[in-house]
Design an enzyme around this catalytic site. Structure first.
Site, PDB file in Angstrom:
ATOM      1  CG  HIS A  48      18.049  29.222   6.177  1.00 21.36           C
ATOM      2  ND1 HIS A  48      18.612  29.953   5.165  1.00 21.36           N
ATOM      3  CD2 HIS A  48      17.050  29.983   6.688  1.00 21.36           C
ATOM      4  CE1 HIS A  48      17.967  31.091   5.043  1.00 21.36           C
ATOM      5  NE2 HIS A  48      17.021  31.126   5.956  1.00 21.36           N
ATOM      6  CG  ASP A  68      -0.200  -0.036   2.522  1.00 22.86           C
ATOM      7  OD1 ASP A  68       1.056  -0.056   2.503  1.00 22.86           O
ATOM      8  OD2 ASP A  68      -0.851  -0.028   3.582  1.00 22.86           O
ATOM      9  CE  LYS A  93      16.348  36.388  -0.453  1.00 26.00           C
ATOM     10  NZ  LYS A  93      16.833  35.003  -0.531  1.00 26.00           N
ATOM     11  CD  GLU A 101       1.143   1.617   6.397  1.00 26.59           C
ATOM     12  OE1 GLU A 101       1.781   0.725   6.976  1.00 26.59           O
ATOM     13  OE2 GLU A 101      -0.025   1.925   6.704  1.00 26.59           O
ATOM     14  NE  ARG A 146      12.699  33.680  -0.397  1.00 23.36           N
ATOM     15  CZ  ARG A 146      13.045  33.079  -1.540  1.00 23.36           C
ATOM     16  NH1 ARG A 146      12.151  32.920  -2.497  1.00 23.36           N
ATOM     17  NH2 ARG A 146      14.271  32.664  -1.725  1.00 23.36           N
ATOM     18  CD  GLN A 163       8.048  25.562   6.672  1.00 18.13           C
ATOM     19  OE1 GLN A 163       7.155  25.382   7.485  1.00 18.13           O
ATOM     20  NE2 GLN A 163       8.096  24.910   5.523  1.00 18.13           N
ATOM     21  CB  THR A 207      18.443  34.058  -3.922  1.00 16.97           C
ATOM     22  OG1 THR A 207      17.212  33.828  -3.240  1.00 16.97           O
ATOM     23  CG2 THR A 207      19.360  34.901  -3.062  1.00 16.97           C
TER      24      THR A 207
END
Ligand code: R5P
Length: 312
Positions: free
Chosen positions: A129, A36, A191, A38, A193, A96, A225
């Site tokens: 980052h 399936d 910069k 998984e 975004r 994030q 960028t």
């Protein structure tokens, strides 16, 4: 406590090189899928009492590769490993790391919590980052940097009258590290975004006129960028040929086409992300395997990490 080294599927060649440097072998494991779809993993050798290092990169599709890391960690813990270190050359979701807008998730926190829940005791990451990731993780994180290996690789091709350019404010610290090693001045771009795919270069701080630009960043994703930086640099009178160095070469979306529109002399990156389908650009890939091997060796032996860390 003996060392056990596990390799994730997208980064197996690097994990094998790490194993060879450490004169050991990769612990056998099986990664598969049920009918399936998984996902499942099995560690095929005993890791009871072991100091387990799982080398796994979160390259796209990051969710599958994250799940593979979590399953390998969980399997190791349940099989009696004494200590589990996740060696993550490229950490997805690191952008994030805060609520940049209202009502968004802090993706970095979500994945850090998942890692802690599966019993990961410690992590090793390369040019993350944002170094604030340390505060987001409940376990200690060793932040390594590929700047020394990239700067060494670039040395021979960087002209004397060059300038290291940070294409945004987040890259300034990285640019300073390159500048120190290559003994060059630094310029930085302001910069803006606009969206995930679109950025604008607003202004340049520093003297770039007549200089050969070396643009450095933690990553290239869509290439927007870099393109915005290149256009701004040309408008400011720099030499219109670019040397680029980024630790993580994602090259997603229209990156190849976007970068092909720039006059790139050389693009240096590393193998923190698989580069088997290398874009038709003047790319040179430097391996981080020796850096990872050195870090693993020192952590296993309980020796100082001095000289390997990003904040030094
Ligand atoms: C963002 O601050 C990062 O350091 C990179 O500049 C960015 O993620 C690169 O993305 P793209 O290549 O899509 O512009």
């Amino acid at each position: 406590m003996h060392l056990s080294l596990l390799g994730g599927s997208p980064i197996l060649p690097v994990a094998r090189a790490v194993a060879a440097t450490l004169a050991t072998h990769l612990t056998a494991r099986t990664v598969g899928r049920f009918p399936d779809g998984e996902f499942n993993v099995r560690i095929d050798e005993s890791v009871r009492g072991a100091d387990v290092f799982i080398v796994q990169t979160l390259s796209p599709p990051a969710e599958s590769h994250l799940l593979e890391l979590l399953f390998l960690a969980d399997a190791s813990r349940r099989a009696g490993a004494d200590r589990i270190t996740a060696v993550i050359p490229y950490l997805a979701y690191a952008r994030q790391d805060r609520r940049a807008k209202p009502r968004v998730a802090i993706g970095a926190r979500v994945i850090a919590d998942a890692m802690a829940t599966t019993g990961i005791d410690r992590a090793v990451m390369v040019d993350v980052h944002a170094s604030g990731i340390e505060a987001v993780c409940r376990f200690p994180v060793e932040l390594l940097t590929a700047v020394p290996v990239l700067a060494e690789a670039m040395k021979a091709v960087v002209p004397e009258r060059a300038v290291i350019v940070a294409p945004d404010s987040r890259a300034i610290r990285l640019a300073e590290q390159y500048a120190r090693r290559l003994q060059l001045p630094v310029a930085a771009i302001h910069k803006l975004r606009v969206s995930g795919k679109e950025v604008k270069a607003i202004a340049i701080a520093g003297d770039v006129a007549g200089r050969a630009p070396v643009i450095v960043d933690d990553m290239i994703s869509t290439g927007s960028t870099m393109k915005a930086a290149a256009d701004a640099l040309i408008a400011a009178g720099c030499v219109p040929r670019f040397i680029i160095a980024v630790t993580h070469g994602l090259f997603v979306g229209a990156a190849v086409e976007t970068l092909a529109r720039m006059s790139i002399e050389r693009l240096f990156t590393t193998d923190t992300l698989p580069q088997h389908e290398r874009p038709p650009l003047a790319i040179e890939v430097v391996s981080v395997a020796p850096l990872l091997a050195e870090a693993i060796d020192r952590l296993h032996e309980g020796r100082s990490m001095s000289g390997l860390l990003a904040h030094q």
